[in-house]
Structure formats: C-alpha cells, structure tokens
Design a protein around this motif. Structure first.
Motif, PDB file in Angstrom:
ATOM      1  N   SER A 200     -13.155 -12.173   5.307  1.00  0.00           N
ATOM      2  CA  SER A 200     -13.005 -13.600   5.020  1.00  0.00           C
ATOM      3  C   SER A 200     -11.576 -14.051   5.303  1.00  0.00           C
ATOM      4  N   THR A 201     -11.362 -15.355   5.262  1.00  0.00           N
ATOM      5  CA  THR A 201     -10.064 -15.925   5.636  1.00  0.00           C
ATOM      6  C   THR A 201      -8.936 -15.412   4.761  1.00  0.00           C
ATOM      7  N   SER A 202      -9.240 -15.072   3.491  1.00  0.00           N
ATOM      8  CA  SER A 202      -8.187 -14.699   2.555  1.00  0.00           C
ATOM      9  C   SER A 202      -7.449 -13.422   2.959  1.00  0.00           C
ATOM     10  N   VAL A 203      -8.026 -12.584   3.821  1.00  0.00           N
ATOM     11  CA  VAL A 203      -7.326 -11.352   4.212  1.00  0.00           C
ATOM     12  C   VAL A 203      -6.118 -11.640   5.094  1.00  0.00           C
ATOM     13  N   MET A 204      -5.983 -12.877   5.549  1.00  0.00           N
ATOM     14  CA  MET A 204      -4.840 -13.231   6.401  1.00  0.00           C
ATOM     15  C   MET A 204      -3.632 -13.665   5.588  1.00  0.00           C
ATOM     16  N   GLN A 205      -3.721 -13.607   4.244  1.00  0.00           N
ATOM     17  CA  GLN A 205      -2.605 -14.007   3.396  1.00  0.00           C
ATOM     18  C   GLN A 205      -1.398 -13.095   3.616  1.00  0.00           C
ATOM     19  N   GLN A 206      -0.231 -13.697   3.492  1.00  0.00           N
ATOM     20  CA  GLN A 206       1.015 -12.962   3.664  1.00  0.00           C
ATOM     21  C   GLN A 206       1.385 -12.273   2.354  1.00  0.00           C
TER      22      GLN A 206
ATOM     23  N   GLY B 244       4.209  -7.791   5.474  1.00  0.00           N
ATOM     24  CA  GLY B 244       3.074  -8.054   6.354  1.00  0.00           C
ATOM     25  C   GLY B 244       1.960  -8.801   5.643  1.00  0.00           C
ATOM     26  N   ARG B 245       0.740  -8.601   6.109  1.00  0.00           N
ATOM     27  CA  ARG B 245      -0.418  -9.316   5.568  1.00  0.00           C
ATOM     28  C   ARG B 245      -1.433  -8.329   4.988  1.00  0.00           C
ATOM     29  N   ILE B 246      -2.378  -8.879   4.219  1.00  0.00           N
ATOM     30  CA  ILE B 246      -3.419  -8.034   3.632  1.00  0.00           C
ATOM     31  C   ILE B 246      -4.214  -7.328   4.726  1.00  0.00           C
ATOM     32  N   VAL B 247      -4.470  -8.052   5.816  1.00  0.00           N
ATOM     33  CA  VAL B 247      -5.293  -7.478   6.880  1.00  0.00           C
ATOM     34  C   VAL B 247      -4.639  -6.244   7.499  1.00  0.00           C
ATOM     35  N   ASP B 248      -3.312  -6.166   7.446  1.00  0.00           N
ATOM     36  CA  ASP B 248      -2.629  -4.981   7.978  1.00  0.00           C
ATOM     37  C   ASP B 248      -3.020  -3.742   7.174  1.00  0.00           C
ATOM     38  N   ARG B 249      -3.106  -3.887   5.842  1.00  0.00           N
ATOM     39  CA  ARG B 249      -3.499  -2.747   5.010  1.00  0.00           C
ATOM     40  C   ARG B 249      -4.975  -2.393   5.239  1.00  0.00           C
TER      41      ARG B 249
ATOM     42  N   LEU C 244      -7.690  -1.827  -6.966  1.00  0.00           N
ATOM     43  CA  LEU C 244      -6.423  -1.218  -6.568  1.00  0.00           C
ATOM     44  C   LEU C 244      -5.259  -1.957  -7.194  1.00  0.00           C
ATOM     45  N   ASP C 245      -4.431  -1.221  -7.916  1.00  0.00           N
ATOM     46  CA  ASP C 245      -3.265  -1.845  -8.550  1.00  0.00           C
ATOM     47  C   ASP C 245      -2.206  -2.215  -7.520  1.00  0.00           C
ATOM     48  N   HIS C 246      -2.066  -1.390  -6.510  1.00  0.00           N
ATOM     49  CA  HIS C 246      -1.039  -1.627  -5.496  1.00  0.00           C
ATOM     50  C   HIS C 246      -1.705  -1.701  -4.129  1.00  0.00           C
ATOM     51  N   LEU C 247      -1.508  -2.792  -3.459  1.00  0.00           N
ATOM     52  CA  LEU C 247      -2.147  -2.999  -2.154  1.00  0.00           C
ATOM     53  C   LEU C 247      -1.702  -1.942  -1.149  1.00  0.00           C
ATOM     54  N   ASN C 248      -0.477  -1.507  -1.261  1.00  0.00           N
ATOM     55  CA  ASN C 248       0.030  -0.533  -0.299  1.00  0.00           C
ATOM     56  C   ASN C 248      -0.691   0.804  -0.391  1.00  0.00           C
ATOM     57  N   SER C 249      -1.424   1.044  -1.493  1.00  0.00           N
ATOM     58  CA  SER C 249      -2.122   2.321  -1.648  1.00  0.00           C
ATOM     59  C   SER C 249      -3.484   2.336  -0.957  1.00  0.00           C
ATOM     60  N   LEU C 250      -3.922   1.189  -0.423  1.00  0.00           N
ATOM     61  CA  LEU C 250      -5.253   1.131   0.187  1.00  0.00           C
ATOM     62  C   LEU C 250      -5.442   2.143   1.312  1.00  0.00           C
ATOM     63  N   PRO C 251      -4.565   2.226   2.296  1.00  0.00           N
ATOM     64  CA  PRO C 251      -4.814   3.176   3.393  1.00  0.00           C
ATOM     65  C   PRO C 251      -5.021   4.604   2.912  1.00  0.00           C
TER      66      PRO C 251
END
Length: 846
Positions: A663-669, A675-680, A827-834
C-alpha cells in the motif's frame, strides 16, 4: 355591502396594486373559492397576498393550483393553512409549485387524513433541508405511495429519517433511487441499501451520489444481495442435473448478467446455454423457466433453417450475424412498425405454446405445472392483462379443448392456434398465427417496457432477448428418437420422469440435493440452515473462471452476518518496475546478516536420518509403542503390533508464501536519513529468499494492494516452481507502494496459489505496515478487519497457517482479534525487519 365583502374587495385591490398577473389569476380562481363563503374567501385571499409578497413564484403557483385543489378536496381552509407553512422558508417557489401540483392527487389517492400526513412529512424535510423538501413535494404522489397508501410514503422515508439523524443523509440524495429499490424489492430492502450508501457517501461524495442514483456497479451489487425470492443462480448444478434428466443434449447452465435496473427477471437462453438470474419469486418458476428455455433449443426455435424461413416469411432479406456469430429477431419485429412490441408478444405467445406443447409430451404434467404457476399470479398493469390471460387460456386449451365448447370467440381463436400443438409445427407457423391474432384487433397497444415484461407467464421470457446463436437442425436426433409415434414416453423417458420428480418434488432427498448443490457451487453467498457457510464453500469463489475483471471472491459483512457473493475482484498482475542495482546494494548492505542466517540454517539441518515411530516393521524396537501394545493386549483389546522404529531421510514437508502489503504507506520516509519503509521491506524479502534457497523449502513471493473492492491487485513476484533469478531480485529491488490494503481478498487468492505446492505443511507469512482498509469501507474500520479475520479462519480450515508480521506500532490493538494470539509479531524496531523475517520462518517451520 357587508363587512366580509368589503374585506374581500380590499384584498383584491391590494393584489392589483402588487401585481397585474396576481390579480388576474386570483379573479380566474375566485369563483370556485367563493362557494365556500366569505370568511373562507378572505382567508384564501390573505394567503395569496402573503405568499405572493414572500415569493412571487410561490404566490403564482398557489393561486393557479387552487381551483383543482378545491375541486378534488371540496375544501379550502385545510390546504390553505398548509400552504402558509412555506412562509417559514426562503425561496419556496419550486416547493409550493410541487405541493399544489400534487395536492389533488394526494387528496384523491390518500384521502384527507392521508393528505395531512403526506404534507406533514414534506414540511419536516423542508425544515431540515429545503432542497430535500422541494424534491419530496415535486415527486408524484403515485410514485411515493407505491400502491400502499400513506404507509408506502412512511416506509419510503423512514430509512432517510434514521440516517439523517445519524449520518446526515439528505432525502434529496436518497429519494429517486429509493423509489426504484422499494418498487423492485419491497420496503425491507431500503434500510440495508441506504446504510451502505451512507457509508460510501462519507468516503466520497461523487461515488455516493452515483450509488444512490443506481448508476454505480457497487449499488447494483448491493441490490443483488437484497433480491428477494428463490436464489436461482446459487443452484446451477441442481438445474444442470434436471436438464440432464430430460434432454439428450442438455445445454449449459450459466449465471445471467441481469441486474435490478433491467426490470423483471427472466430465465433466458441464447440458443446454446440457459441463463439464470440471481433470484426469481419462487422455486417452481425457476424449474419451469429452465425446462421451457431448454425446450426452445431442443424444439428447433434457433435452428438456422427455421430462422432463415422466418426471415423470408417476414420479408427480411438475409439472416445477418454479429461478429460473435449471434443473430436477433429484431429485424422481423421491426417490419411491423409501431406494432412491433404488440406483435412480439403475440409471436412469443404462439411460439411458447408450440414449445410447451411438445415439452408436455416429453415431460409429464409440464403444462399443468405451468397453469398452476400462472394462476397464482396476475399482472397489475392493465395493458398487460389481455396478453397474460390469452397465454394462460392457450395453455388450458392445449390441455382440454372441451373447455371452449360454449365460447365462440375462444373457439375461433383456437382454430388458429391448434396446429401449433402438433409435432410438425414450425417457427414459421408460429409467425403466421401471430399475424392472425394481431389482425383481430383484440389486444391493446403496449407503451412501456414494464407492461411488455409483465405480459409473460411465469417461466416464459422474450424470445431471443439475449441474441441467439443459430444452430444446425438437430430436432430429429434430440426428440424424435426418444418418443414413440403416439407421443407416449418410452422406458427411457419414464426413467427420466422418476429422476425429475426426485429433483423437483419438495422431498427430503430434493432438499438434500439442493444443500449439496450449494456447497458444490462455492457457497450460497449467505446463510445455510441458519448457519454461516464454511470456508470450504466460501473459498470456492476461486472456482469462478477469471475474466477481464479478475477472479471474484466473497467478502464477509459482519453488519449483516453473511457473505457478499462475488464482492471483491482480484486481478493478477506482474510488476513492471525493476531495479537490480538496488537489489545488489541491499544484498551487500546485509551481507553479514545473511552469513549468520546461513550458519544458523546449516546448524538446524539434521545430521542423521529422521526416525519414524510406531511402524509394523523396522530396524529397532520402539519402546513406548511396545509398552502400549502390551498394555492394550492385556486389557483384552486387539491392537496392531506397531512396535518398531524406522529411519528414513527427512522429506521437504513445508511450503511458504510470503505476501507483502504494497500500500501507499510503505513509501513513508523514516526519521533522519534512514531511508523509507519500503527499503526495509525490499531487504527483508531479499534475505528471506536467500535463506529459503539455503533451506530448500518451496516458497513463493507475492504482493497486494487495492483501490475499491473491484480493483484488488495481486502481484506475482516469484512462483513456487520458479527459481530465484536475477529478474526476480530486480523486481524485489524495484518494489514501491500503491493504493490501499484489502487484505481479506488477497489472502483468499493466495490460498488458491498453494495448489502449486504438494507439501502437507503450508505457511502464509503476511508482511504489513498497517491495518486492513480501503477507499470504499465507508469509514467503518471494523468492516475489513472482520473480513480479514474470517479469511484467516478460512485459511486455517484449508490447512494453511497464517502468520502476520507488522510494522504498525498499534498492531497489538487489532491483530489479536484478526490472527489470534501467538500468530502475529509487532516489530519494535523497523531496522530489524530484514533479519527477523527469515528467522521467524525458521522458528515456525520447526
């Protein structure tokens, strides 16, 4: 001159000074008012003066409408006092004009008490919203009452009253479409239809207004769910069995594209298939209609030689075909000019008699069944009734000619029609008989489509209304071989008669067959036996063949406690964006994490053969199984001696689908320069794919987004049997966000993709960054939440284990209800997604 007359003269003088037009119109209307006495005349003139002073158009409308209102009501003061209510509103000219035009009809149709209630409802709406009140008074009273008296007006406006208080729905928006809905489906359909429209109106005004005008497909779909009666389209398989029982070459049974705006619903045929509408008033009409339309095919109504002979008899040069290979009888009917509709009805009457008479020799009691059905109905249109009665009389006469012995007119008409009941009758014979009936002049002209449709007996329909495919001559092979010379059924026909009775009689076996048919057709779209249809039936939406709109799926509406059939449409697409450079950059950036993952995977791989316990033979004794065997044997039982263990190489038994919310919200900075959510998300998918390659389990990757229920996009990124190629990595590197999140439809479609994987254990990992929502949910947050919850339940019932990983910090508020506790991770931290995404899979597959 007494005081009253002086007052009348003074008022007339004031009106003359005010306006020459007003004075002239008052003098024309005055004689009818003066009959009621001087005081009444003074009150009326005062009202004329007050209304004209307030609004010139309102005054003129009141004066000019007064004579007719007085003539019908035989009073003056009641409606004069009502008209003075308009002084409270600004610019009431058009409202007064509508009020005075409909006033005679209100008195004549509703009586004095009903007129008072009619006016009261209108003035209440004028207080709320002047445009709504104006539209109400300008709507013909006959349209408002719908043959139900003042109760019809109250039923019509009550939903608008309720929704005005809660959602500010205006009568001006609601009324035009509501009249059509009430007339087609009854007052009980108004509130659900209006509630859904109010939701859509809050989401978008243009869409909402189109919905209430019945101009949007969404509105028609909602109405299709409200169609009362026997749900014909949900029993296609049952009718297929019925046709197989009675016809040597049964036509296919398909769902008709009929919609409520087209008027009366018919069972129809195009010469190849029989088309069923969503619903008909009763089951018996559906059975007769299916048999009758299949009879047209079997009796040669659409054979090319017969159609060519018909065109020749009508003086039409050639049988023209469309690009699809269809033809129409319109050129034949057009030769009769203004009498085209009347002749078409008479031609259909004759041709239907020919077909039904032959069917009666094939199907016992077919004509008697048609008579019983037709006698329970009566068209309320005056123009339709002669045609309906004539058609019913011809069926009765085909059963018993002695009924016309004393009726000379019917006897003469039957002389024209008798030949149509014989075996050798053709389409051209029906055409000639219809010309004779037309020349008799006994049938009135047909002016409206509604009159035309109501002229048909139940089970019958306009001949070739869909356009037909001309066929080759097959009548001899279809019916001649199965009937004896005298028309007596053969043993084969007798056997089929028994099968037909098993299908059509209201016995327990028939009801069980219908229940089975509902399941086989992918669910009933509603409730069965008072309980919601199971997932095996509902997920059958995927059984519908995909078309240009995609694949339809049901959607759960918690407000009504039922599924909406074919509600969400999913289109499979391939993503055109690709960015290999970004994929390579992300792979390099997370190289250390990928190395650690591979080491963990290698550590989890078994170093010895996996044991299989409780076997009938093997390499060693299974101690636990042996103890259990001895215990059961001493207890007097006869257990199987499964007391051994075997060791065999472990097989791959798990497949996984990763479904990403795009959805569009993954393009948030992200904050700062992160970077952006979509990068993760891109990085997480890439690491997941690399980890799966190391594990060796079959996996697929897909994404989804939506914009309204009929535009759910399902993006194929990698299939189960597709290798992880450079192209796949490039597509992942180019992922971007678009539109909204209709998660339930995406889950249902993902379940169908598991058919490509034979593994017994199946996991569905859903990666999302927010709650399920779409542009047409009407602001009702719970609506798509509940549909997603039911879709998850359907997945579990099909042996698929869903697990949601969300980036939404508020996910703990709604995910427990949708997925259940322990079946999601916030997920508490977005950076942990990958790093977390492949680790979660490895834990789930243990």
């Amino acid at each position: 001159m007494d005081r009253t007359e002086l007052e009348i003269e003074a008022l007339l003088t004031q009106l003359e000074r005010m306006s020459f037009v007003a004075h002239r119109d008052v003098n024309e209307a005055l004689p009818s008012i003066r009959r009621h006495g001087g005081e009444v005349t003074c009150a009326w003139l005062s009202a004329c003066h007050a209304l004209f002073s307030h609004d010139r158009e309102a005054g003129k409308a009141f004066i000019r409408g007064s004579p007719e209102a007085e003539r019908v009501s035989e009073t003056v003061l009641p409606w004069t006092h009502q008209a003075l209510t308009f002084l409270r509103f600004r610019s009431p000219g058009r409202a007064v004009e509508g009020f005075m035009e409909n006033l005679p009809w209100a008195f004549g149709t509703l009586g004095h008490a009903g007129e008072e209630r009619w006016a009261e409802i209108g003035f209440r709406w004028c207080h709320r919203h002047m445009e709504s009140g104006t539209l109400y008074f300008r709507t013909p009273v006959a349209d408002l009452v719908g043959r139900q008296g003042i109760a019809g007006v109250e039923h019509l406006t009550q939903p608008a009253e309720e929704l005005f208080e809660t959602r500010r729905l205006m009568l001006a928006t609601y009324l035009p479409g509501a009249i059509k809905v009430r007339n087609l489906f009854g007052p009980q359909a108004l509130l659900p239809w209006a509630q859904r429209g109010a939701d859509i109106l809050q989401a978008g005004r243009l869409r909402g207004e189109a919905y209430f005008r019945l101009e949007s497909e969404e509105s028609l779909k909602v109405l299709m769910e409200q169609v009362p009666g026997y749900r014909v389209a949900e029993h296609q398989r049952l009718f297929g069995f019925l046709l197989t029982a009675w016809f040597d070459a049964p036509p296919q049974v398909r769902e008709s594209p009929w919609s409520p705006d087209k008027g009366r619903a018919f069972v129809e045929t195009d010469g190849r298939a029989v088309y069923l509408p969503v619903a008909l008033p009763e089951r018996e009409e559906a059975v007769v209609g299916v048999l009758h339309n299949a009879g047209h095919i079997a009796c040669g109504s659409f054979e090319r030689p017969q159609l060519e002979a018909l065109f020749t008899a009508a003086g039409v040069d050639t049988l023209s075909l469309s690009s699809e290979g269809r033809t129409s009888l319109d050129p034949v009917f057009a030769t009769f000019g203004d009498e085209a509709l009347r002749f078409q009805l008479l031609f259909d009457l004759c041709e239907d008699l020919r077909v039904d008479a032959r069917l009666n020799r094939r199907i016992p009691n077919h004509l008697r069944r048609l008579v019983r059905l037709a006698e329970r109905r009566c068209p309320w249109q005056e123009a339709s009734e002669p045609y309906y009665r004539a058609a019913l009389d011809t069926v009765r006469l085909a059963l018993d000619e002695s009924s016309i012995a004393s009726d000379r007119r019917k006897r003469l008409a039957w002389e024209t029609l008798r030949g149509l009941t014989e075996d050798g009758a053709t389409l051209v014979d029906a055409f000639r008989a219809a010309k004779v009936l037309l020349a008799s002049g006994e049938f009135p002209r047909i002016e409206t489509v509604e009159d035309f449709q109501q002229a048909y007996l139940p089970g019958r329909s306009p001949h070739g209304g869909r356009g037909v495919y001309p066929g080759e001559a097959q009548e001899r092979s279809r019916s001649g071989a199965g009937e004896q010379a005298g028309g007596t059924p053969t043993k084969e026909r007798s056997a089929k008669a028994g099968r037909e009775r098993a299908c059509c009689d209201r016995s327990g076996d028939a009801q069980a067959a219908e229940a089975a048919t509902q399941g086989a057709n992918g669910g009933s779209g509603g409730e069965m036996g008072g309980r919601r249809a199971g997932a095996s039936a509902v997920a059958g939406g995927a059984l519908h063949r995909a078309n240009e709109r995609g694949v339809p799926y049901p959607e759960w509406d918690y407000r009504e406690g039922r599924y909406r059939r074919q509600w969400a449409w999913v289109q499979e697409r391939r993503l055109s964006e690709a960015n290999l450079a970004e994929a390579e950059r992300l792979t390099a950036a997370y190289a250390d994490a990928l190395t650690r993952l591979k080491r963990a995977i290698q550590a989890q791989k078994p170093t010895r053969l996996a044991p299989r316990r409780r076997q009938l033979e093997g390499d060693e004794v299974d101690v636990d199984a042996a103890v259990g065997f001895i215990t059961e044997k001493r207890a007097g039982r006869l257990p199987l001696p499964r007391v051994y263990r075997q060791r065999r190489p472990a097989q791959r038994d798990t497949s996984v689908m990763l479904l990403a919310d795009l959805s569009t919200s993954v393009m948030q900075q992200l904050p700062g320069d992160q970077g952006r959510i979509v990068d993760r998300i891109r990085a997480g998918i890439l690491l997941f794919a690399e980890a799966m390659e190391e594990v060796g389990d079959p996996y697929a990757i897909a994404g989804f987004s939506s914009k309204y229920r009929d535009n759910v996009s399902y993006y194929l990124i990698k299939e189960f049997d597709e290798p992880l190629t450079t192209e796949v990595r490039a597509v992942v590197g180019g992922l971007s966000g678009r539109l909204a999140t209709r998660m339930g439809a995406a889950i249902r479609h993902a379940l169908t993709r598991f058919a490509a994987s034979p593994c017994p254990r199946r996991l569905l990992l859903i990666l999302s960054d927010g709650r399920p929502e779409d542009y047409d949910d009407g602001g009702d947050i719970r609506y798509l939440h509940e549909d997603t919850r039911v879709a998850v339940k359907e997945a579990v019932e099909q042996g698929v284990h869903p697990f949601c990983i969300t980036l939404d910090p508020a996910g703990s508020d709604y995910l427990p209800r949708i997925f259940g506790r322990g079946h999601f991770l916030v997920l508490d931290h977005l950076n942990s997604l990958p790093r977390k995404l492949p680790e979660i899979y490895l834990r789930l597959r243990r």
